[in-house]
Design a protein around this motif. Sequence first.
Motif, PDB file in Angstrom:
ATOM      1  N   THR A 100      53.808  24.764  29.049  1.00 19.18           N
ATOM      2  CA  THR A 100      52.437  24.766  29.557  1.00 19.18           C
ATOM      3  C   THR A 100      51.538  23.845  28.755  1.00 19.18           C
ATOM      4  O   THR A 100      51.774  23.559  27.585  1.00 19.18           O
ATOM      5  CB  THR A 100      51.839  26.183  29.525  1.00 19.18           C
ATOM      6  N   ASN A 101      50.488  23.404  29.415  1.00 14.37           N
ATOM      7  CA  ASN A 101      49.376  22.713  28.760  1.00 14.37           C
ATOM      8  C   ASN A 101      48.139  22.910  29.622  1.00 14.37           C
ATOM      9  O   ASN A 101      48.194  23.550  30.685  1.00 14.37           O
ATOM     10  CB  ASN A 101      49.686  21.223  28.552  1.00 14.37           C
ATOM     11  N   GLY A 102      47.044  22.367  29.185  1.00 16.38           N
ATOM     12  CA  GLY A 102      45.787  22.585  29.901  1.00 16.38           C
ATOM     13  C   GLY A 102      45.732  21.951  31.272  1.00 16.38           C
ATOM     14  O   GLY A 102      44.877  22.320  32.090  1.00 16.38           O
ATOM     15  N   ASP A 103      46.635  21.018  31.577  1.00 16.94           N
ATOM     16  CA  ASP A 103      46.590  20.292  32.849  1.00 16.94           C
ATOM     17  C   ASP A 103      47.588  20.787  33.882  1.00 16.94           C
ATOM     18  O   ASP A 103      47.391  20.579  35.078  1.00 16.94           O
ATOM     19  CB  ASP A 103      46.840  18.796  32.601  1.00 16.94           C
ATOM     20  N   ASN A 104      48.673  21.431  33.449  1.00 19.55           N
ATOM     21  CA  ASN A 104      49.722  21.805  34.403  1.00 19.55           C
ATOM     22  C   ASN A 104      49.812  23.300  34.648  1.00 19.55           C
ATOM     23  O   ASN A 104      50.771  23.783  35.250  1.00 19.55           O
ATOM     24  CB  ASN A 104      51.085  21.300  33.917  1.00 19.55           C
ATOM     25  N   THR A 105      48.830  24.060  34.192  1.00 22.25           N
ATOM     26  CA  THR A 105      48.912  25.521  34.233  1.00 22.25           C
ATOM     27  C   THR A 105      47.743  26.119  34.990  1.00 22.25           C
ATOM     28  O   THR A 105      46.597  25.704  34.808  1.00 22.25           O
ATOM     29  CB  THR A 105      48.958  26.108  32.819  1.00 22.25           C
ATOM     30  N   ALA A 106      48.038  27.096  35.829  1.00 18.32           N
ATOM     31  CA  ALA A 106      47.017  27.863  36.544  1.00 18.32           C
ATOM     32  C   ALA A 106      47.182  29.340  36.181  1.00 18.32           C
ATOM     33  O   ALA A 106      48.265  29.780  35.790  1.00 18.32           O
ATOM     34  CB  ALA A 106      47.137  27.666  38.046  1.00 18.32           C
ATOM     35  N   VAL A 107      46.095  30.087  36.319  1.00 15.63           N
ATOM     36  CA  VAL A 107      46.099  31.520  36.014  1.00 15.63           C
ATOM     37  C   VAL A 107      45.699  32.276  37.272  1.00 15.63           C
ATOM     38  O   VAL A 107      44.684  31.952  37.901  1.00 15.63           O
ATOM     39  CB  VAL A 107      45.131  31.851  34.863  1.00 15.63           C
ATOM     40  N   GLU A 108      46.474  33.271  37.651  1.00 13.89           N
ATOM     41  CA  GLU A 108      46.189  34.089  38.835  1.00 13.89           C
ATOM     42  C   GLU A 108      46.094  35.542  38.398  1.00 13.89           C
ATOM     43  O   GLU A 108      47.068  36.131  37.929  1.00 13.89           O
ATOM     44  CB  GLU A 108      47.292  33.925  39.873  1.00 13.89           C
ATOM     45  N   LEU A 109      44.883  36.139  38.547  1.00 16.21           N
ATOM     46  CA  LEU A 109      44.631  37.473  38.001  1.00 16.21           C
ATOM     47  C   LEU A 109      44.142  38.474  39.038  1.00 16.21           C
ATOM     48  O   LEU A 109      43.720  39.571  38.674  1.00 16.21           O
ATOM     49  CB  LEU A 109      43.583  37.380  36.880  1.00 16.21           C
ATOM     50  N   SER A 110      44.161  38.128  40.305  1.00 17.97           N
ATOM     51  CA  SER A 110      43.617  39.032  41.311  1.00 17.97           C
ATOM     52  C   SER A 110      44.362  40.365  41.306  1.00 17.97           C
ATOM     53  O   SER A 110      45.526  40.454  40.897  1.00 17.97           O
ATOM     54  CB  SER A 110      43.690  38.394  42.702  1.00 17.97           C
ATOM     55  N   GLU A 111      43.687  41.397  41.759  1.00 19.79           N
ATOM     56  CA  GLU A 111      44.313  42.720  41.810  1.00 19.79           C
ATOM     57  C   GLU A 111      45.533  42.733  42.716  1.00 19.79           C
ATOM     58  O   GLU A 111      46.429  43.556  42.543  1.00 19.79           O
ATOM     59  CB  GLU A 111      43.282  43.743  42.283  1.00 19.79           C
ATOM     60  N   GLN A 112      45.587  41.820  43.685  1.00 20.36           N
ATOM     61  CA  GLN A 112      46.728  41.744  44.590  1.00 20.36           C
ATOM     62  C   GLN A 112      47.972  41.179  43.919  1.00 20.36           C
ATOM     63  O   GLN A 112      49.070  41.255  44.481  1.00 20.36           O
ATOM     64  CB  GLN A 112      46.383  40.869  45.806  1.00 20.36           C
ATOM     65  N   THR A 113      47.839  40.614  42.722  1.00 17.81           N
ATOM     66  CA  THR A 113      48.992  40.023  42.047  1.00 17.81           C
ATOM     67  C   THR A 113      49.319  40.693  40.716  1.00 17.81           C
ATOM     68  O   THR A 113      50.304  40.315  40.081  1.00 17.81           O
ATOM     69  CB  THR A 113      48.741  38.526  41.772  1.00 17.81           C
ATOM     70  N   GLN A 114      48.534  41.649  40.288  1.00 18.45           N
ATOM     71  CA  GLN A 114      48.811  42.312  39.012  1.00 18.45           C
ATOM     72  C   GLN A 114      49.977  43.286  39.172  1.00 18.45           C
ATOM     73  O   GLN A 114      49.931  44.200  39.988  1.00 18.45           O
ATOM     74  CB  GLN A 114      47.572  43.048  38.509  1.00 18.45           C
ATOM     75  N   ILE A 115      51.011  43.067  38.389  1.00 19.31           N
ATOM     76  CA  ILE A 115      52.230  43.877  38.452  1.00 19.31           C
ATOM     77  C   ILE A 115      52.144  45.028  37.461  1.00 19.31           C
ATOM     78  O   ILE A 115      51.908  44.820  36.268  1.00 19.31           O
ATOM     79  CB  ILE A 115      53.476  43.022  38.138  1.00 19.31           C
ATOM     80  N   MET A 116      52.309  46.243  37.947  1.00 22.16           N
ATOM     81  CA  MET A 116      52.447  47.417  37.089  1.00 22.16           C
ATOM     82  C   MET A 116      53.931  47.710  36.889  1.00 22.16           C
ATOM     83  O   MET A 116      54.734  47.514  37.810  1.00 22.16           O
ATOM     84  CB  MET A 116      51.745  48.622  37.714  1.00 22.16           C
ATOM     85  N   ARG A 117      54.288  48.179  35.720  1.00 26.13           N
ATOM     86  CA  ARG A 117      55.692  48.477  35.429  1.00 26.13           C
ATOM     87  C   ARG A 117      55.858  49.955  35.088  1.00 26.13           C
ATOM     88  O   ARG A 117      55.056  50.515  34.321  1.00 26.13           O
ATOM     89  CB  ARG A 117      56.206  47.620  34.270  1.00 26.13           C
ATOM     90  N   ASP A 118      56.873  50.558  35.645  1.00 23.70           N
ATOM     91  CA  ASP A 118      57.196  51.957  35.348  1.00 23.70           C
ATOM     92  C   ASP A 118      58.031  52.017  34.080  1.00 23.70           C
ATOM     93  O   ASP A 118      59.166  51.520  34.057  1.00 23.70           O
ATOM     94  CB  ASP A 118      57.974  52.588  36.508  1.00 23.70           C
ATOM     95  N   CYS A 119      57.489  52.603  33.027  1.00 23.50           N
ATOM     96  CA  CYS A 119      58.197  52.716  31.744  1.00 23.50           C
ATOM     97  C   CYS A 119      58.737  54.129  31.586  1.00 23.50           C
ATOM     98  O   CYS A 119      58.015  55.101  31.821  1.00 23.50           O
ATOM     99  CB  CYS A 119      57.259  52.381  30.586  1.00 23.50           C
ATOM    100  N   TYR A 120      59.981  54.247  31.187  1.00 19.92           N
ATOM    101  CA  TYR A 120      60.577  55.566  31.002  1.00 19.92           C
ATOM    102  C   TYR A 120      60.106  56.220  29.704  1.00 19.92           C
ATOM    103  O   TYR A 120      60.100  57.436  29.567  1.00 19.92           O
ATOM    104  CB  TYR A 120      62.104  55.477  31.026  1.00 19.92           C
ATOM    105  N   ASP A 121      59.731  55.404  28.710  1.00 12.92           N
ATOM    106  CA  ASP A 121      59.193  55.923  27.448  1.00 12.92           C
ATOM    107  C   ASP A 121      58.046  55.003  27.037  1.00 12.92           C
ATOM    108  O   ASP A 121      58.247  54.013  26.341  1.00 12.92           O
ATOM    109  CB  ASP A 121      60.280  55.954  26.371  1.00 12.92           C
ATOM    110  N   MET A 122      56.852  55.330  27.506  1.00 12.62           N
ATOM    111  CA  MET A 122      55.699  54.451  27.339  1.00 12.62           C
ATOM    112  C   MET A 122      55.433  54.142  25.871  1.00 12.62           C
ATOM    113  O   MET A 122      55.258  52.980  25.487  1.00 12.62           O
ATOM    114  CB  MET A 122      54.464  55.111  27.964  1.00 12.62           C
TER     115      MET A 122
END
Length: 432
Positions: free
Chosen positions: A292-314
């Motif tokens: 990555t660098n400042g020119d080739n990278t994008a950030v996507e943070l919308s609620e429609q793309t945020q992944i939650m993970r199920d942890c067996y031992d948080m």
Amino acid sequence: MFLYSYYCGADRHRALSFLLKMNNLIIDLHISHEVWLLFGLGMLCLLWAVFVYGGMARRVARAVRRDTVDAGIDAETVIDTENPVERRPVNCGQPVSVVVRSFNDGETLARLLPDLMGQEYSPGFEVIVVNEGSSDETTEVVEALNGTFDNLYLTFTPNDGLNVSSKKLAVTLGVKAARNPIVVLLSADAVIPSPKWLSRITLPFVDPSVEVVLGYSTPNLLQDKGFGRRHRAFNLTEESVAWISEALSGRPYRGSESNLAFRRKVFFDNKGFSSALNLREGVDDIFVNEITNGDNTAVELSEQTQIMRDCYDMRAQMRTARKSHAFTSRFVPRRGSVMLNLGSFSVFAAVALFAVASVLAWPNVIVAGASALLVLFMIIYDVVWWRRAIRALGGPRMMLTLPWLMLTRPVRALIFKVRCRMGHSRNYTYSR
């Protein structure tokens, strides 16, 4: 009563003189140089705490809101084709390969795959499940769906490989098996928030200059009911805010390995994970920092793309992940963590400096009053924006505990740093 009777008596002039002296002492503007110095240092720490520490949280919270609103506008554009709000592309127009790592995650994989295969993505996509030597029913779960979906594939890694990170080996095999120009990494314990997730996380690739898209994934903090859950949620959000804020400022150095998209060509141009093959971790920081660098990278943070993970031992999994990132942070730029550490320390320092200045100036209440108002403003400002950032990144509602967590953070960070210095050898692939 004593002053009143004294005033009404023969010595009322002496009493008035005494009260005037006390009044001048309390509101005296002639403050010592030492107090002015401490007060000035406190002001500098306060400004840093507000504009840097609070500013990082504000930047992330606003970015999540902006991306979420944009995703909603795009949805309206698709639904209302006769009167679109704005004619925008709804996907990047290229086929995508999704690589899913699974290690004894048969149960969560069985929940993930139907949602993943049901993604609304017209250019087409394939899903490659990499079985990291699992001993559970991972293979059976995938084979049961093979008859329904012809774009679902399974490969595996050996369970007895020596001096090799199974995670990096799994990703490498998955990327090599991919037939499409864009690859998205996902873990088997992921919970996909929307059927538009794949379209949104890959949408920035519409721009030919974009080679990497940083999404966000997190353990499902709302499922954490154990002791210290607010402490863990605050620590995780702080680390996330640090790298997201830097990425939004054009200085990416880390991402989420369970929600990361990149062009397949970039992986091979970087020779995969060749620079950190002797380390167990580094997919989401060392590798991301390299491509990555400042020119080739994008950030996507919308609620429609945020992944939650199920942890067996948080508690155990979050502690292990935090220690691993603390170790690999030595191989990536530290500006984000330095800014975060200085910011949190400035909150503690501002309170301490204002308190000492107030004590030295006592009984002059001007210094104490001004200090109290400034500290109150700083705490409220930081609490408001950090609370919004925590909520924006899927964390629990916190308000009353935040001031305490902010003030004690430098001490807790020091203790954690001491603990991390023990057991460094476990971060290498040759350790057993």
